[in-house]
Enzyme design. Structure first.
Site, PDB file in Angstrom:
ATOM      1  N   ASP A 234       0.817  -1.207   0.000  1.00  0.00           N
ATOM      2  CA  ASP A 234       0.000   0.000   0.000  1.00  0.00           C
ATOM      3  C   ASP A 234       0.861   1.272   0.000  1.00  0.00           C
ATOM      4  O   ASP A 234       1.810   1.366   0.789  1.00  0.00           O
ATOM      5  CB  ASP A 234      -0.875  -0.041   1.261  1.00  0.00           C
ATOM      6  CG  ASP A 234      -1.991   0.971   1.242  1.00  0.00           C
ATOM      7  OD1 ASP A 234      -2.813   0.930   0.318  1.00  0.00           O
ATOM      8  OD2 ASP A 234      -2.038   1.815   2.167  1.00  0.00           O
TER       9      ASP A 234
ATOM     10  N   GLU B 207       2.218  -0.215  -4.717  1.00  0.00           N
ATOM     11  CA  GLU B 207       1.231   0.755  -5.201  1.00  0.00           C
ATOM     12  C   GLU B 207       1.899   2.125  -5.234  1.00  0.00           C
ATOM     13  O   GLU B 207       2.322   2.637  -4.201  1.00  0.00           O
ATOM     14  CB  GLU B 207       0.012   0.789  -4.266  1.00  0.00           C
ATOM     15  CG  GLU B 207      -1.111   1.652  -4.828  1.00  0.00           C
ATOM     16  CD  GLU B 207      -2.037   2.223  -3.758  1.00  0.00           C
ATOM     17  OE1 GLU B 207      -3.164   2.573  -4.089  1.00  0.00           O
ATOM     18  OE2 GLU B 207      -1.619   2.345  -2.580  1.00  0.00           O
TER      19      GLU B 207
ATOM     20  N   HIS C  34     -10.020  -1.557  -5.807  1.00  0.00           N
ATOM     21  CA  HIS C  34     -11.035  -1.160  -4.824  1.00  0.00           C
ATOM     22  C   HIS C  34     -11.082   0.339  -4.569  1.00  0.00           C
ATOM     23  O   HIS C  34     -11.801   0.783  -3.670  1.00  0.00           O
ATOM     24  CB  HIS C  34     -10.738  -1.886  -3.514  1.00  0.00           C
ATOM     25  CG  HIS C  34      -9.421  -1.430  -2.935  1.00  0.00           C
ATOM     26  ND1 HIS C  34      -8.220  -1.673  -3.569  1.00  0.00           N
ATOM     27  CD2 HIS C  34      -9.125  -0.709  -1.836  1.00  0.00           C
ATOM     28  CE1 HIS C  34      -7.241  -1.125  -2.864  1.00  0.00           C
ATOM     29  NE2 HIS C  34      -7.762  -0.533  -1.813  1.00  0.00           N
ATOM     30  N   ASP C  35     -10.285   1.119  -5.303  1.00  0.00           N
ATOM     31  CA  ASP C  35     -10.262   2.575  -5.105  1.00  0.00           C
ATOM     32  C   ASP C  35     -10.821   3.341  -6.301  1.00  0.00           C
ATOM     33  O   ASP C  35     -10.996   4.557  -6.217  1.00  0.00           O
ATOM     34  CB  ASP C  35      -8.816   3.074  -4.923  1.00  0.00           C
ATOM     35  CG  ASP C  35      -8.196   2.638  -3.607  1.00  0.00           C
ATOM     36  OD1 ASP C  35      -8.929   2.454  -2.622  1.00  0.00           O
ATOM     37  OD2 ASP C  35      -6.954   2.500  -3.579  1.00  0.00           O
TER      38      ASP C  35
HETATM   39  O1  TEU Z   1      -4.712   4.039  -1.760  1.00  0.00           O
HETATM   40  C1  TEU Z   1      -3.874   5.112  -2.025  1.00  0.00           C
HETATM   41  C2  TEU Z   1      -4.417   6.345  -2.673  1.00  0.00           C
HETATM   42  O2  TEU Z   1      -3.705   7.321  -2.710  1.00  0.00           O
HETATM   43  C3  TEU Z   1      -5.766   6.494  -3.255  1.00  0.00           C
HETATM   44  O3  TEU Z   1      -6.160   5.440  -4.028  1.00  0.00           O
HETATM   45  C4  TEU Z   1      -6.715   6.790  -2.170  1.00  0.00           C
HETATM   46  O4  TEU Z   1      -7.646   5.754  -2.093  1.00  0.00           O
HETATM   47  C5  TEU Z   1      -7.500   8.044  -2.363  1.00  0.00           C
HETATM   48  O5  TEU Z   1      -8.575   7.770  -3.189  1.00  0.00           O
HETATM   49  C6  TEU Z   1      -6.801   9.247  -2.853  1.00  0.00           C
HETATM   50  O6  TEU Z   1      -7.761  10.172  -3.322  1.00  0.00           O
HETATM   51  C7  TEU Z   1      -4.335   3.093  -0.825  1.00  0.00           C
HETATM   52  C8  TEU Z   1      -5.414   2.062  -0.673  1.00  0.00           C
HETATM   53  O7  TEU Z   1      -5.554   1.356  -1.871  1.00  0.00           O
HETATM   54  C9  TEU Z   1      -6.666   2.746  -0.211  1.00  0.00           C
HETATM   55  O8  TEU Z   1      -7.763   1.880  -0.166  1.00  0.00           O
HETATM   56  C10 TEU Z   1      -6.385   3.326   1.156  1.00  0.00           C
HETATM   57  O9  TEU Z   1      -7.470   4.089   1.584  1.00  0.00           O
HETATM   58  C11 TEU Z   1      -5.138   4.210   1.149  1.00  0.00           C
HETATM   59  O10 TEU Z   1      -4.052   3.639   0.443  1.00  0.00           O
HETATM   60  C12 TEU Z   1      -4.657   4.406   2.567  1.00  0.00           C
HETATM   61  O11 TEU Z   1      -4.183   3.192   3.084  1.00  0.00           O
END
Ligand code: TEU
Ligand code: CA
Length: 525
Positions: free
Chosen positions: A193, A235, A309-310
């Site tokens: 992450d 990521e 999932h984002d």
């Molecule tokens: O996501 C990182 C991230 O920067 C973005 O995808 C975030 O979800 C946000 O939408 C920015 O606008 C990762 C994970 O995939 C996400 O689910 C978590 O919420 C985040 O890190 C924090 O751990």
């Protein structure tokens, strides 16, 4: 398992399958669906976080890295999943949330107690005069005051997600120990992450790609990953075609793959970021995707993905629901034959679409709540801010997996934590699509099988873009010696003129009439 043989399926456990009727997906639910996953043709599962957590951010706020959250089951359930999956040739990949913990993690509870607590330096603390204007990704300042000691702690995400201090060697060793624990338990690797943030230099205002990021990743590789031959996928929202090689060049011994996001962020608004997006532009998209294949092809191995999932479901991002079935069958052809490891996000293989939640009382994602006022602060009118926050909420892609057309889509016997909204549930569910040889699921199965048959072309061959300037076609070849696999997709809701394809060899698979909107054809010689 050889890295280059992997096909990885991402599970968002909370929404995958609920085995005990509490409305929340769980690990036994995953165990019970392994045959489904095998028949799809994947050989690894990446599980979004399942560890003990107050769930302020869907488990991306971990309070105990060594134990499964009771919502998802017991530690034994995870061990059972690792064994059962392994018996079917499926490896388990955990989500390593290394940038931050929950504010309920005992390390943070200790760290808060006093300035001389042994855990103080596990986190990032500053006096009022020392803090700066760095913003949290979820809106607002990245600094929160803790009254006990009168200092501020740093958090790139929610205030309940304090950032760990990777500059502290003791913290790093603690993390490596935990990673080794899970690797010893038989997991095959980690999705990492926001890993680009661990090397940050806050005082210099550097958050991504910090000065020591690659030292830490190399150290992590040596202390954990290499000796277990673990799979590692970072990521990295800010990586680009120059920096990707720093993570991925095998000589540097860091990570195996990174998720690069420029093909998404290029459509984000300069002020409102992902909450307001420019219309999709195929030429720009192709350019970004092809560059991942073409820049340093010998030094990098790609992570290929459409969804996670984002982000919004790909049908809603790249097309519209009038062509739901056709576009959902074409999209896998655009990426499954490129050089790299494919990732499939649960429900993508069914053609699931955004949940379109209309009411704030159905929203669960913390980010939507904190960003709504933030959008208004940046100048959007209140009503629009509410709409955009609803439309863009990550809940849209986290709705329950659609197993059948019964109540709650067969996901749970109880009211699910997030509702099923799909008006076409009758058609788009596992039970129905398994019966239908023309379904989206059948297409994913077929294409994954085809990919397997041509695996050496993908692993050792050379990627060659085709018809790059054509505004409707998404086409490419994999070339190895005499052999050429060509994929030609009509990535448009309009018909396309297809240039002569006779030189591409034999047609080995197709969906839709040649040139029809969202059709594809695959050739081999
Ligand atoms: O996501 C990182 C991230 O920067 C973005 O995808 C975030 O979800 C946000 O939408 C920015 O606008 C990762 C994970 O995939 C996400 O689910 C978590 O919420 C985040 O890190 C924090 O751990
Ligand atoms: Ca459950």
């Amino acid at each position: 398992m050889n890295l280059k043989d992997l096909v990885i399926y991402q599970i968002y456990p909370r929404s995958f399958f609920d085995s005990n009727g509490d409305g929340i997906g769980d690990i036994q639910g995953i165990c019970s669906k392994l045959d489904y996953l095998s028949s799809l043709g994947v050989n690894a599962l990446w599980l979004s976080p399942i560890f003990v957590s107050p769930m302020k951010d869907g488990g991306y706020d971990i309070a105990d890295y060594y134990h499964v959250d009771p919502l998802f089951g017991k530690d034994e359930d995870l061990f059972e999943l690792i064994e059962k999956a392994k018996a079917k040739g499926i490896g388990i990949i955990l989500d390593l949330v290394a940038n931050h913990t929950s504010d309920q993690n005992p390390w943070f509870l200790e760290s808060k107690k006093s300035k001389d607590n042994p855990y103080r330096d596990f986190y990032i603390w500053r006096d009022k005069e020392e803090i700066n204007d760095i913003q949290s990704a979820f809106g607002g300042s990245a600094w929160t005051l803790d009254k006990t000691t009168g200092q501020y702690y740093f958090h790139l995400f929610a205030k309940e997600q304090p950032d760990l201090n990777w500059a502290n060697p003791k913290l790093r060793d603690t993390m490596y120990q935990m990673m080794n624990y899970w690797l010893d338990k038989g997991v095959i690797g980690f999705r990492m992450d926001v890993i680009e943030n661990i090397g940050k230099d806050i005082d210099a205002h550097i958050v991504n790609d910090g000065p020591r990021l690659h030292d830490y990743l190399h150290e992590m590789n040596q202390k954990c990953l290499a000796k277990h031959q673990a799979v590692s996928i970072g990521e990295t929202w800010c990586s680009n075609n120059e920096t990707r090689v720093l993570y991925l060049d095998p000589k540097r011994e860091e990570l195996n793959m990174i998720f690069q996001f420029d093909q998404l962020t290029m459509f984000f608004d300069p002020i409102f970021n992902k909450w307001v997006q420019k219309p999709f532009d195929l030429l720009a998209y192709k350019k970004a995707i092809f560059a991942h294949q073409l820049v340093h092809p010998k030094k990098v191995w790609n992570a290929l993905f459409l969804e996670n999932h984002d982000i919004a479901r790909s049908i809603d991002r790249y097309g519209d629901r009038n062509s739901r079935k056709a576009i959902a069958k074409m999209l896998p052809a655009t990426f499954l034959f490129q050089k790299g490891t494919p990732f499939i996000y649960q429900g993508e293989e069914l053609g699931m679409i955004n949940a379109d939640i209309q009411n704030w009382n159905e929203i669960r994602d913390t980010e939507a709540f904190t960003m709504r006022p933030e959008l208004a602060k940046k100048g959007m009118d209140e009503e629009m801010a509410s709409k955009k926050a609803l439309w863009t909420s990550r809940d849209n892609c986290r709705s329950p997996m659609q197993w059948n057309n019964s109540k709650n889509a067969g996901f749970s016997k109880a009211e699910p934590w997030l509702k099923v909204h799909d008006k076409e549930l009758n058609e788009y569910n596992v039970e129905n699509e398994e019966k239908d040889s023309k379904s989206i699921l059948a297409t994913y199965q077929k294409l994954l099988q085809l990919r397997k048959e041509h695996l050496s072309l993908i692993q050792e061959g050379k990627f060659v873009p085709l018809f790059e300037e054509d505004p409707k076609l998404f086409a490419y070849q994999m070339v190895l010696g005499e052999h050429v696999l060509s994929v030609v997709c009509v990535f448009s809701k309009q018909e396309a003129q297809i240039p002569s394809l006779s030189h591409l060899g034999k047609l080995i698979d197709a969906e839709g009439e040649l040139g029809a909107p969202y059709s594809y054809s695959i050739y081999y010689r």
